[in-house]
Design an enzyme around this catalytic site. Structure first.
Site, PDB file in Angstrom:
ATOM      1  N   GLN A 124       0.858  -1.187   0.000  1.00 57.93           N
ATOM      2  CA  GLN A 124       0.000   0.000   0.000  1.00 57.93           C
ATOM      3  C   GLN A 124       0.890   1.230   0.000  1.00 57.93           C
ATOM      4  O   GLN A 124       1.729   1.406   0.878  1.00 57.93           O
ATOM      5  CB  GLN A 124      -0.918  -0.003   1.220  1.00 57.93           C
ATOM      6  CG  GLN A 124      -1.797   1.226   1.359  1.00 57.93           C
ATOM      7  CD  GLN A 124      -1.135   2.310   2.203  1.00 57.93           C
ATOM      8  OE1 GLN A 124      -0.435   2.029   3.167  1.00 57.93           O
ATOM      9  NE2 GLN A 124      -1.339   3.557   1.825  1.00 57.93           N
ATOM     10  N   TYR A 126       1.551   5.283   0.093  1.00 53.84           N
ATOM     11  CA  TYR A 126       1.280   6.702   0.249  1.00 53.84           C
ATOM     12  C   TYR A 126       2.343   7.386  -0.618  1.00 53.84           C
ATOM     13  O   TYR A 126       3.534   7.269  -0.333  1.00 53.84           O
ATOM     14  CB  TYR A 126       1.417   7.140   1.704  1.00 53.84           C
ATOM     15  CG  TYR A 126       0.285   6.716   2.603  1.00 53.84           C
ATOM     16  CD1 TYR A 126      -0.999   7.210   2.409  1.00 53.84           C
ATOM     17  CD2 TYR A 126       0.500   5.831   3.666  1.00 53.84           C
ATOM     18  CE1 TYR A 126      -2.043   6.826   3.248  1.00 53.84           C
ATOM     19  CE2 TYR A 126      -0.533   5.453   4.505  1.00 53.84           C
ATOM     20  CZ  TYR A 126      -1.809   5.951   4.284  1.00 53.84           C
ATOM     21  OH  TYR A 126      -2.839   5.572   5.117  1.00 53.84           O
ATOM     22  N   HIS A 267     -11.641   4.844   5.136  1.00 53.57           N
ATOM     23  CA  HIS A 267     -10.544   4.800   6.105  1.00 53.57           C
ATOM     24  C   HIS A 267     -11.080   4.517   7.512  1.00 53.57           C
ATOM     25  O   HIS A 267     -10.638   5.105   8.500  1.00 53.57           O
ATOM     26  CB  HIS A 267      -9.749   6.107   6.088  1.00 53.57           C
ATOM     27  CG  HIS A 267      -8.283   5.915   6.302  1.00 53.57           C
ATOM     28  ND1 HIS A 267      -7.402   5.686   5.274  1.00 53.57           N
ATOM     29  CD2 HIS A 267      -7.530   5.899   7.433  1.00 53.57           C
ATOM     30  CE1 HIS A 267      -6.176   5.552   5.753  1.00 53.57           C
ATOM     31  NE2 HIS A 267      -6.230   5.661   7.056  1.00 53.57           N
ATOM     32  N   ARG A 270     -12.127   7.389   9.861  1.00 53.56           N
ATOM     33  CA  ARG A 270     -11.142   8.184  10.588  1.00 53.56           C
ATOM     34  C   ARG A 270     -10.699   9.439   9.846  1.00 53.56           C
ATOM     35  O   ARG A 270      -9.836  10.161  10.319  1.00 53.56           O
ATOM     36  CB  ARG A 270      -9.911   7.321  10.907  1.00 53.56           C
ATOM     37  CG  ARG A 270     -10.183   6.289  11.984  1.00 53.56           C
ATOM     38  CD  ARG A 270      -9.063   5.263  12.106  1.00 53.56           C
ATOM     39  NE  ARG A 270      -7.746   5.823  12.306  1.00 53.56           N
ATOM     40  CZ  ARG A 270      -7.293   6.306  13.464  1.00 53.56           C
ATOM     41  NH1 ARG A 270      -8.084   6.340  14.526  1.00 53.56           N
ATOM     42  NH2 ARG A 270      -6.055   6.781  13.559  1.00 53.56           N
ATOM     43  N   ASP A 298     -13.337  -2.338   2.313  1.00 48.99           N
ATOM     44  CA  ASP A 298     -12.626  -2.164   3.575  1.00 48.99           C
ATOM     45  C   ASP A 298     -13.420  -1.170   4.417  1.00 48.99           C
ATOM     46  O   ASP A 298     -14.071  -0.275   3.876  1.00 48.99           O
ATOM     47  CB  ASP A 298     -11.216  -1.618   3.298  1.00 48.99           C
ATOM     48  CG  ASP A 298     -10.482  -1.196   4.562  1.00 48.99           C
ATOM     49  OD1 ASP A 298     -10.013  -2.088   5.276  1.00 48.99           O
ATOM     50  OD2 ASP A 298     -10.404   0.014   4.817  1.00 48.99           O
ATOM     51  N   GLY A 300     -14.873  -1.157   8.817  1.00 48.29           N
ATOM     52  CA  GLY A 300     -15.924  -1.551   9.742  1.00 48.29           C
ATOM     53  C   GLY A 300     -16.185  -3.029   9.886  1.00 48.29           C
ATOM     54  O   GLY A 300     -17.199  -3.413  10.475  1.00 48.29           O
ATOM     55  N   VAL A 301     -15.315  -3.893   9.394  1.00 47.49           N
ATOM     56  CA  VAL A 301     -15.555  -5.332   9.471  1.00 47.49           C
ATOM     57  C   VAL A 301     -15.227  -5.833  10.872  1.00 47.49           C
ATOM     58  O   VAL A 301     -14.113  -5.666  11.361  1.00 47.49           O
ATOM     59  CB  VAL A 301     -14.720  -6.088   8.427  1.00 47.49           C
ATOM     60  CG1 VAL A 301     -14.895  -7.594   8.593  1.00 47.49           C
ATOM     61  CG2 VAL A 301     -15.120  -5.661   7.026  1.00 47.49           C
ATOM     62  N   ARG A 302     -16.203  -6.445  11.515  1.00 49.12           N
ATOM     63  CA  ARG A 302     -16.033  -6.964  12.876  1.00 49.12           C
ATOM     64  C   ARG A 302     -16.207  -8.481  12.956  1.00 49.12           C
ATOM     65  O   ARG A 302     -15.808  -9.099  13.916  1.00 49.12           O
ATOM     66  CB  ARG A 302     -17.050  -6.312  13.824  1.00 49.12           C
ATOM     67  CG  ARG A 302     -16.908  -4.807  13.967  1.00 49.12           C
ATOM     68  CD  ARG A 302     -15.611  -4.442  14.667  1.00 49.12           C
ATOM     69  NE  ARG A 302     -15.549  -3.024  14.975  1.00 49.12           N
ATOM     70  CZ  ARG A 302     -15.125  -2.087  14.132  1.00 49.12           C
ATOM     71  NH1 ARG A 302     -14.720  -2.443  12.917  1.00 49.12           N
ATOM     72  NH2 ARG A 302     -15.110  -0.811  14.482  1.00 49.12           N
ATOM     73  N   ARG A 322      -9.016  -3.618  12.049  1.00 46.39           N
ATOM     74  CA  ARG A 322      -9.025  -3.431  13.498  1.00 46.39           C
ATOM     75  C   ARG A 322      -8.957  -4.737  14.282  1.00 46.39           C
ATOM     76  O   ARG A 322      -8.355  -4.791  15.352  1.00 46.39           O
ATOM     77  CB  ARG A 322     -10.283  -2.649  13.910  1.00 46.39           C
ATOM     78  CG  ARG A 322     -10.176  -1.155  13.654  1.00 46.39           C
ATOM     79  CD  ARG A 322     -11.321  -0.425  14.332  1.00 46.39           C
ATOM     80  NE  ARG A 322     -11.163   1.013  14.221  1.00 46.39           N
ATOM     81  CZ  ARG A 322     -12.016   1.818  13.602  1.00 46.39           C
ATOM     82  NH1 ARG A 322     -13.081   1.302  13.012  1.00 46.39           N
ATOM     83  NH2 ARG A 322     -11.818   3.111  13.563  1.00 46.39           N
TER      84      ARG A 322
END
Length: 374
Positions: A124, A126, A267, A270, A298, A300-302, A322
């Site tokens: 990834q 930046y 993101h 965030r 991608d 919020g996957v819990r 997370r």
């Protein structure tokens, strides 16, 4: 104008060469099966789901992995555990799940690649405002066996994060976690030119790294064709995609500039307070470009049901962040293994109790008709 000649980076550990085992090859469809159970690992009683999932990454490559789930790129892992990204990459390979390393990583690219072994891995990016540094990072990634580049576009500066502001949670400015940049030969030249010795002033070195890459200066769409061309030349045509897509217009623009895939993501909420939920954005984006590019999801996957919802709406692959960060912060390598094997077990059981024989059977019908009327 052709890009400058790629520099030869100075790795901190032996370079891992790209492997034909992790190199992906063309397929036209998903062919998930339940034919061959995966062997259990000796240190746990949880067995990963017993199916092989062919992930047609970005339409042009494939690799057999355990599930349509991957380790999302998260930066500065050393603020969660002293070992940083290394144990995370190791567990990704152990579980046969794709791993994505962030440019904000707190370990050298080469060390993370070595820990990931023969596992499928993506880099990834930046993108710095320094083409020679960009080329150096991409060259190191390719030489270390990373088989795709994912450009994140939604974090060219950090959002207003209340807790981070209140606690001063900006690790680079404290001289923590900039090892990926500090191990780069081009960035080392930039430090030397600025008269900064990282061993004596890690705070100044870390500050220069974040200011070189992130701090408040965006790139425009006009820069993307150069980046796509540069990565393709360095990697021999490996896939390129953009992460942080939330609108149909941007998704279409990605297709126009030659992206092989996109990641629908806010993101994890965030960056823009009150932004549209990624799951809500996903539906329209899939409808608009799902047949033209490889759409991933991608944010919020819990648990397994979250993965299933994204797949049902039309994502072909789901990144998880997370969950493994929580595991890393609590128990290091053991925590990452436990959390991600639990997610795989959750997904396996979900498939069983929901009556699905393969991932290809998951579609919008599982969400109820009312959501899609009108």
């Amino acid at each position: 104008m052709p890009p400058p000649t790629p520099a030869n980076p100075t790795p901190t550990s032996p370079t891992v060469k790209p492997s034909t085992a992790t190199r992906l090859s063309p397929v036209s469809s998903l062919i998930p099966t339940f034919a061959t159970p995966a062997p259990p690992f000796s240190d746990t009683r949880v067995v990963i789901p017993s199916f092989s999932f062919l992930i047609p990454s970005f339409h042009s490559h494939r690799n057999t992995v355990s599930a349509p789930i991957g380790f999302a790129p998260i930066g500065i892992n050393k603020i969660y555990h002293a070992a940083g990204e290394v144990p995370v990459a190791k567990i990704a390979q152990e579980l046969n799940l794709p791993y994505c390393l962030s440019t904000a990583g707190s370990c050298p690219i080469e060390d993370v690649a070595a820990a990931n072994g023969e596992g499928p891995r993506f880099f990834q990016l930046y993108m710095p405002h320094d083409d020679e540094l960009t080329i150096s990072l991409l060259t190191r990634a390719h030489k270390s066996g990373f088989t795709a580049c994912i450009l994140t576009t939604d974090t060219w500066q950090l959002g207003w994060r209340h807790d981070d502001v209140a606690t001063g949670n900006y690790a680079f400015y404290r001289g923590i976690g900039a090892d990926l940049g500090l191990s780069d030969s081009i960035f080392q030249k930039r430090l030397a030119a600025a008269g900064i010795d990282p061993s004596k002033d890690p705070q100044a070195a870390g500050a220069m790294w974040i200011d070189k890459v992130w701090h408040g200066r965006a790139h425009s769409w006009e820069k993307i064709p150069w980046l796509v061309k540069t990565w393709k030349e360095i990697s021999g045509g490996a896939p390129f995609c953009i992460k942080g897509i939330q609108s149909v217009d941007d998704a279409r623009r990605c297709v126009e500039v030659g992206c092989d895939g996109i990641v629908v993501s806010n993101h994890a909420g965030r960056q823009v307070d009150g932004a549209i939920a990624s799951l809500d954005a996903l539906e329209n984006i899939v409808a608009a470009v799902g047949s033209e590019t490889y759409v991933m999801y991608d944010s919020g996957v819990r648990g397994a049901s979250d993965v299933a919802k994204a797949l049902a709406i039309g994502a072909k692959f789901v990144w998880v962040g997370r969950l493994w960060v929580w595991g890393l912060s609590i128990m290091g390598e053991t925590g990452v293994r436990h959390v991600m094997k639990s997610l795989l077990a959750d997904f396996d059981i979900f498939m069983n109790v929901a009556g699905f024989q393969n991932v290809g059977q998951i579609d919008k019908s599982i969400l109820g008709e009312s959501r899609f009327r009108g």
